[in-house]
Each structure stands twice: as C-alpha cells, then as structure tokens.
Design a protein around this motif. Structure first.
Motif, PDB file in Angstrom:
ATOM      1  N   TYR A  59      -0.649   5.937  12.825  1.00 30.89           N
ATOM      2  CA  TYR A  59      -2.259   5.223  13.891  1.00 30.89           C
ATOM      3  C   TYR A  59      -2.802   6.137  12.690  1.00 30.89           C
ATOM      4  CZ  TYR A  59       1.123   2.391  15.877  1.00 30.89           C
ATOM      5  OH  TYR A  59       1.353   1.246  16.859  1.00 30.89           O
ATOM      6  N   GLN A  60      -4.229   5.336  12.811  1.00 32.84           N
ATOM      7  CA  GLN A  60      -4.519   6.430  12.077  1.00 32.84           C
ATOM      8  C   GLN A  60      -6.238   6.190  12.991  1.00 32.84           C
ATOM      9  OE1 GLN A  60      -5.266   5.344   8.301  1.00 32.84           O
ATOM     10  NE2 GLN A  60      -3.688   6.358   7.339  1.00 32.84           N
ATOM     11  N   PHE A  61      -7.325   7.052  12.970  1.00 35.64           N
ATOM     12  CA  PHE A  61      -8.233   7.100  13.373  1.00 35.64           C
ATOM     13  C   PHE A  61      -9.405   5.977  12.608  1.00 35.64           C
ATOM     14  CE2 PHE A  61     -13.075   7.345  14.231  1.00 35.64           C
ATOM     15  CZ  PHE A  61     -12.987   7.773  15.734  1.00 35.64           C
ATOM     16  N   ASP A  62      -9.794   4.590  14.085  1.00 34.36           N
ATOM     17  CA  ASP A  62     -10.120   3.569  13.695  1.00 34.36           C
ATOM     18  C   ASP A  62     -11.651   3.576  14.060  1.00 34.36           C
ATOM     19  OD1 ASP A  62     -10.730   1.065  12.279  1.00 34.36           O
ATOM     20  OD2 ASP A  62     -10.453   0.342  14.593  1.00 34.36           O
ATOM     21  N   ARG A  63     -12.448   3.986  15.925  1.00 35.57           N
ATOM     22  CA  ARG A  63     -13.422   4.068  16.300  1.00 35.57           C
ATOM     23  C   ARG A  63     -12.898   4.854  17.559  1.00 35.57           C
ATOM     24  NH1 ARG A  63     -15.011  -0.293  18.533  1.00 35.57           N
ATOM     25  NH2 ARG A  63     -14.359  -2.124  18.698  1.00 35.57           N
ATOM     26  N   TYR A  64     -14.456   5.049  18.016  1.00 33.50           N
ATOM     27  CA  TYR A  64     -14.214   5.084  19.563  1.00 33.50           C
ATOM     28  C   TYR A  64     -14.664   3.601  20.612  1.00 33.50           C
ATOM     29  CZ  TYR A  64     -13.904  10.231  18.695  1.00 33.50           C
ATOM     30  OH  TYR A  64     -13.400  11.273  18.439  1.00 33.50           O
ATOM     31  N   LEU A  65     -14.372   4.052  21.258  1.00 31.72           N
ATOM     32  CA  LEU A  65     -14.317   2.650  22.164  1.00 31.72           C
ATOM     33  C   LEU A  65     -15.382   2.876  23.638  1.00 31.72           C
ATOM     34  CD1 LEU A  65     -11.151   0.697  22.578  1.00 31.72           C
ATOM     35  CD2 LEU A  65     -12.405  -0.081  21.052  1.00 31.72           C
ATOM     36  N   ALA A  90       2.009   4.832   6.123  1.00 32.88           N
ATOM     37  CA  ALA A  90       2.595   6.166   6.290  1.00 32.88           C
ATOM     38  C   ALA A  90       2.579   6.666   4.993  1.00 32.88           C
ATOM     39  CB  ALA A  90       3.267   6.512   8.027  1.00 32.88           C
ATOM     40  N   GLN A  91       1.801   7.664   4.690  1.00 36.03           N
ATOM     41  CA  GLN A  91       2.131   7.920   2.936  1.00 36.03           C
ATOM     42  C   GLN A  91       2.718   8.415   2.871  1.00 36.03           C
ATOM     43  OE1 GLN A  91       0.456   6.555   0.290  1.00 36.03           O
ATOM     44  NE2 GLN A  91      -0.500   4.861   2.046  1.00 36.03           N
ATOM     45  N   GLY A  92       4.241   8.295   2.092  1.00 35.86           N
ATOM     46  CA  GLY A  92       4.922  10.151   2.074  1.00 35.86           C
ATOM     47  C   GLY A  92       6.811   9.558   3.393  1.00 35.86           C
ATOM     48  N   ALA A  93       6.602   8.154   3.846  1.00 38.21           N
ATOM     49  CA  ALA A  93       7.173   7.974   4.546  1.00 38.21           C
ATOM     50  C   ALA A  93       8.502   7.998   4.136  1.00 38.21           C
ATOM     51  CB  ALA A  93       6.953   7.035   4.928  1.00 38.21           C
ATOM     52  N   THR A  94       9.427   8.696   5.168  1.00 37.14           N
ATOM     53  CA  THR A  94      11.142   8.649   4.177  1.00 37.14           C
ATOM     54  C   THR A  94      11.595   7.289   3.388  1.00 37.14           C
ATOM     55  OG1 THR A  94      11.341  10.270   5.863  1.00 37.14           O
ATOM     56  CG2 THR A  94      13.420   9.213   4.889  1.00 37.14           C
ATOM     57  N   ILE A  95      11.399   5.577   3.877  1.00 37.71           N
ATOM     58  CA  ILE A  95      11.623   4.953   3.190  1.00 37.71           C
ATOM     59  C   ILE A  95      10.967   4.896   1.661  1.00 37.71           C
ATOM     60  CG2 ILE A  95       9.785   3.848   4.347  1.00 37.71           C
ATOM     61  CD1 ILE A  95      11.755   0.938   4.626  1.00 37.71           C
ATOM     62  N   GLU A  96      10.096   5.284   1.678  1.00 31.13           N
ATOM     63  CA  GLU A  96       9.384   5.273  -0.054  1.00 31.13           C
ATOM     64  C   GLU A  96       9.643   6.510  -0.407  1.00 31.13           C
ATOM     65  OE1 GLU A  96       5.109   5.616  -0.642  1.00 31.13           O
ATOM     66  OE2 GLU A  96       5.215   6.370   0.776  1.00 31.13           O
ATOM     67  N   ILE A  97      10.250   7.550  -0.331  1.00 30.45           N
ATOM     68  CA  ILE A  97      10.351   8.372  -0.714  1.00 30.45           C
ATOM     69  C   ILE A  97      11.874   8.397  -1.262  1.00 30.45           C
ATOM     70  CG2 ILE A  97      11.380  11.334  -0.439  1.00 30.45           C
ATOM     71  CD1 ILE A  97       9.095  11.819   1.309  1.00 30.45           C
ATOM     72  N   LEU A  98      12.499   7.562  -0.692  1.00 29.80           N
ATOM     73  CA  LEU A  98      14.028   7.290  -0.961  1.00 29.80           C
ATOM     74  C   LEU A  98      13.696   6.242  -1.661  1.00 29.80           C
ATOM     75  CD1 LEU A  98      15.778   7.276   2.627  1.00 29.80           C
ATOM     76  CD2 LEU A  98      15.991   9.026   0.441  1.00 29.80           C
ATOM     77  N   GLY A  99      13.033   5.274  -1.973  1.00 33.43           N
ATOM     78  CA  GLY A  99      12.705   4.197  -2.833  1.00 33.43           C
ATOM     79  C   GLY A  99      13.781   3.056  -2.258  1.00 33.43           C
TER      80      GLY A  99
END
Length: 107
Positions: free
Chosen positions: A45-51, A82-91
């Motif tokens: 989750y990444q910051f989007d905005r304040y409500l 998520a950049q660098g997620a395990t699924i991505e690292i494992l290919g």
C-alpha cells in the motif's frame, strides 16, 4: 524431504516442495499456503492522499484502505505492486503460481 522447510528462499525451494507435495511426501495444504503467500506478498500500500472528515475513500478494500493517524487525520492508501516482491525475485508470474496451486488442488 522431512516436511516443508520453515524458510523458503529460492525458486528451487518452491519447486522442490511442489514436487514433493505432488508425490504425497508433504502436506499439499501447507505448500498451497506458501504459494498463496507469494501471491499476497506481491501487493503493498502506498500513500494516495488525505481524506477530509467524513469523506469516503475512492474505492473499496483491498484496492484502497484508510488509516487513522495519531493526529486524527485519515490517510488513504492505494494498493500497488510491491517492487522487489518475492514472487518477482523468484521469477514467477501470477499465472505460474496459480497453475501450481490448481495442480495441487486437483491432484
């Protein structure tokens, strides 16, 4: 193999437990949970905005979540890959992991 290792670190680890589960040497449900963990771990989750007070989020969970801060402000966060997620690292791709899960469920 004497069960599923507590830590899976490489693609070979995942391939090994998948094959062992297909042979009936380890509990398929445990392997499926590990594979599902790869899928769920690809999101962050990444910051989007304040409500503003009383304002509703731009969408529903799990795409958007709202966090209450100590100062009372409400922070909207948006789900993102998520950049660098395990699924991505494992290919692995999402399809690769889903196919393995399906194979175990149908075996």
């Amino acid at each position: 193999m004497h069960g599923v290792p507590a830590r899976l670190q490489t693609r070979e680890d995942y391939e090994r437990i998948h094959a062992a589960a297909l042979r009936g040497e380890v509990d398929r449900r445990v392997v499926i949970r590990h594979l599902e963990g790869l899928l769920s771990g690809r999101w962050d989750y990444q910051f989007d905005r304040y409500l503003d007070e009383g304002e509703t989020p731009d969408g529903e969970a799990p795409e958007y979540i709202v966090l209450e801060q100590e100062d009372g402000r409400r922070r909207q966060e948006r789900r993102a890959f998520a950049q660098g997620a395990t699924i991505e690292i494992l290919g692995y791709s999402e399809g690769d992991v889903l196919a393995k899960i399906t194979e175990l469920q149908e075996a």
